[in-house]
Each structure stands twice: as C-alpha cells, then as structure tokens.
Design a protein around this motif. Sequence first.
Motif, PDB file in Angstrom:
ATOM      1  N   SER A 122       0.834  -1.199   0.000  1.00  0.00           N
ATOM      2  CA  SER A 122       0.000   0.000   0.000  1.00  0.00           C
ATOM      3  C   SER A 122       0.873   1.254   0.000  1.00  0.00           C
ATOM      4  O   SER A 122       2.022   1.238   0.452  1.00  0.00           O
ATOM      5  CB  SER A 122      -0.912   0.018   1.228  1.00  0.00           C
ATOM      6  N   VAL A 388      -2.031  -4.431   0.133  1.00  0.00           N
ATOM      7  CA  VAL A 388      -3.366  -4.090  -0.350  1.00  0.00           C
ATOM      8  C   VAL A 388      -4.217  -5.354  -0.401  1.00  0.00           C
ATOM      9  O   VAL A 388      -3.717  -6.477  -0.310  1.00  0.00           O
ATOM     10  CB  VAL A 388      -3.301  -3.438  -1.742  1.00  0.00           C
ATOM     11  N   ALA A 392      -7.815  -5.257  -4.800  1.00  0.00           N
ATOM     12  CA  ALA A 392      -7.026  -4.101  -5.234  1.00  0.00           C
ATOM     13  C   ALA A 392      -5.839  -4.549  -6.073  1.00  0.00           C
ATOM     14  O   ALA A 392      -5.490  -3.919  -7.077  1.00  0.00           O
ATOM     15  CB  ALA A 392      -6.548  -3.303  -4.030  1.00  0.00           C
ATOM     16  N   LEU A 397      -2.888  -1.194  -8.716  1.00  0.00           N
ATOM     17  CA  LEU A 397      -2.743  -0.138  -7.710  1.00  0.00           C
ATOM     18  C   LEU A 397      -2.889   1.256  -8.291  1.00  0.00           C
ATOM     19  O   LEU A 397      -3.101   2.215  -7.548  1.00  0.00           O
ATOM     20  CB  LEU A 397      -1.390  -0.276  -6.992  1.00  0.00           C
ATOM     21  N   GLU A 401      -5.271   2.560  -5.570  1.00  0.00           N
ATOM     22  CA  GLU A 401      -4.579   3.444  -4.623  1.00  0.00           C
ATOM     23  C   GLU A 401      -4.677   4.920  -4.988  1.00  0.00           C
ATOM     24  O   GLU A 401      -4.582   5.777  -4.114  1.00  0.00           O
ATOM     25  CB  GLU A 401      -3.103   3.047  -4.547  1.00  0.00           C
TER      26      GLU A 401
END
Length: 469
Positions: A122, A388, A392, A397, A401
């Motif tokens: 993440s 994540v 996701a 991402l 994200e």
Amino acid sequence: MESVAQSIDTVWVLICTVLVLLMQAGFACLESGLVRAKNSINVAVKNVMDFCVAGVGFWLVGFGLMFGVSAGGFLGSSDFAFDGVAGGNQATAWVMAFFFFQLAFCSTSTTIVSGAVAERMSFRGYAITAAILSMLIYPVFGHWAWGGVLSGEAAGWLESRGFVDFAGSTVVHSVGGWIALAAILVLGPRIGRFGPDGKRIEPHDMPMATLGMFLLWIGWFGFNGGSTLALNATVPFVLVHTMLAAAAGGLAVVGISWIRNGLPDVQLTLNGILAGLVAITANCHIVSTSNAVLIGAGGGIVCLVASDLLARLRIDDAVDAVPVHLAAGIWGTLAVALFGDVSLFPNGHTRLEQLGVQALGIGAAGVFAFGVSYIVLHLIDRVLPLRVSADAERIGLNIAEHGASSALLDVLGAMEAQASRGDFSRPVHVEPFTEAGEMASRYNLVLDKFNSEVRKREQTANELRDARD
C-alpha cells in the motif's frame, strides 16, 4: 590558492549531487517499466514520495544521526534539523554541499525498496517504510561506517576498525537491499507469481526500463566520482572503473543467459549492468582497471545466482532489487579486500585482516538493517496492514490506490466488462492516436465480425423455421 581549490571541490560535489539526483528519475523509469501497466503509475508516485520523505527525514533527523558528534561510535548526537545560513563563509558552504550530497545518497538507498515491493504494498505502508529507512536505519549504520567523513577523523565503530566502503556498496545498496528483503518477506509474493500456475510476470515497457538503466548508469558517475569529495587525480580512475565494471556486468549476464536460454534476456542484462555498478562502488578508488572489470563481471554473476535463488525459495522481488543491490553489494564490499591495493588499506591491515573487517561490516549491516526492519514492519503490519487487498491487487494499484487509469486499462476494463455481461453488441471506445486506441480498433473489428456472423446465423435460423412452418 587554498580557497580556490576548496571552491572547485565544492562545485564538483554539487555537480555530482545533481547527477545522483538524476538516479531518482532512473529508478522511476526502471521500476515503472518492469511492472505491469496497471501498477506503473503507483510505482512512479512511490518514487516521488520516497524522495520527499527521505529529503525531509534526512534533514530533520538522519544527518544528525549519521554525522553528528559521535556517541560511543554508534550514532550521532547533534545537528538535527540541520541548519545553514545563506551567505555564510566558504567553510559553511562546503558543509552545505556535503549535506546535499549525503541527502542524495539517502534518497537512493530509500528508493531501492520501492521496486522490490511493487504491485502489492500500500502507498501508506510504503511511506512508513521510507521514513523508517531514511530517518533511522540508513543514518545509524551510515554513522558506523562513515561517521567521521565530514570531520576527517574516524568516528563510527566500523570506521575505526578500518572498514572500507568508498561510495556505499554496503552503506547505501546493501542496507536498502536488506530492508527490501525484509519487506517482501513480510508482504509475501504477488498473486499468481508462484504455485501450480505461477510464472514470471512480464514487464510492460522494457524500453522505459532500459532508459531508466541508462539514467542510473550516468548518475552513478556522480555517485562514485563525487565520493572523492574533491576534484583530484583519483576522479578519472574512479570514473573509468565505474564505466568498465558496468559494461563487464552486462556482458557477463548476457553471455550466461544466452548460453542458458538460447536467447539474450533483456531484463537480466539490465540488472547485470546495475549489479556491476553496485559491485564497483565500494572499491573503485583502490583497484586496478583490470580488476574493476573482474569485479563488475562478478557482480553480474552474483546477481544472476541470487535471482535464481529467490525464485527457488519463492521470494517475490518484482524488479530483482535484492539480487542487484544486496547480493552485488556484498560482493563489492568483499572485493575491497580481495582486489584492493594492500598499501591503501586503513590501519595497515593485511589482505586477510581487511577481509575480516569487510565481512564484519557486511554482517553488521545484515543483522541491523534486516533485523530492525523485519521486526518493525512485522509489528506495523499487525496494526496497519502493509499489503493491499486481493481485489485491489487484481484491479491494479493505479486505480485502487490513486484512482488513476490509462487508455490501455480503460480498453482492457471495457473488454472484461463485456465478457462478464456476455453483451458484445456495442464497440469499445477508441482513444485516437494511441496504442490502446489501435488495440480497441482491432477489437471492434472482431466485434463487428462476431456480430455479423451472429446476425447471419439468426437470419438462417429464422428462414429455416419459416420454411418448416
């Protein structure tokens, strides 16, 4: 005359600092090119973020821990939130240039991690990791090895024992590599990387990755050349050794991959060049030109072996950052003792004694950098998951994200949506003058042909039914 020489040295270090900062662009291109398109924006932004975090963190805490007044040879205890007044004297200007140069080194070590953890860590988790590296692990170990560089007197405990790491094969690259290894062990492999159907995940933009490699190669001349901290007679030797080691690393790997696979592997070749650069970084000032070639070739081979080992152990490093920076960094640090000019070893060490000191530094880096980062990241992961979600990761991402997409991802998304609905009656949107648009155009031709055939069959079926009636 002395002031003129100091001014020239200051300008040289500043020029080299800008070259080192260019390596950030190299890492961004290399890493974003080596991952899948759905994660390329995320990787690029992480490179931007770690540069910001490392910059402020090193100014706030890192420089003091690394170069402040030594507390027992283990960490610096002054110069936090490093301050300098514009318009100061020449000595102050030199300290400011030195700070700028070392900040660039810190950012380089920090960004090594971003490629290894790509496609599943993440953004929040990566920012935390970058802060830990730049504000704690890198500067503390840096003090052990380089704490007295600014003052000219050995300050760190490794430095006092005669540990040699000219421009950071261990201090910068291995430390970053150890933390990258800890992070990917905490995170685990990407979905689909291993298992019954697992396979190597192919890069989406190899020309972009190649551009990144060249930017890193150019930046490395500032990395190694600037570590003389003076524009002196050593600089040409350092630059030539850097150039040759990189070329030798690339040749060694391309030759092995060609023999082994029947074709020269592009990604392995890029990594071989970078591994050659990492390997020569610790020793480029005390080895001969021929030995620089051997060290660079050895770095490429060590990187290749380490990459194969990670794959066998099912440890997923998205861009082979650990083989390039950790494995080749260890080799380069040992090469100081194996190939260096004995007369230039600190403390009058023999070759065997110097090898023991180099091994001690490597071990200390591993225990400290890997141990602290693994424990801290594991504890953080229990409270704030660093990885994540599976959804996701599948979406990518870029979108999950950052809410960022691309023409290619839009086309692929439209195609997947049609497949899930079973409705192929409408063409997908075509973005003009793009590769994704060309793909959409070809896909729409397939849809037209498909729908045309469906209509013909329906018409034939209707005609047969009418005939029976």
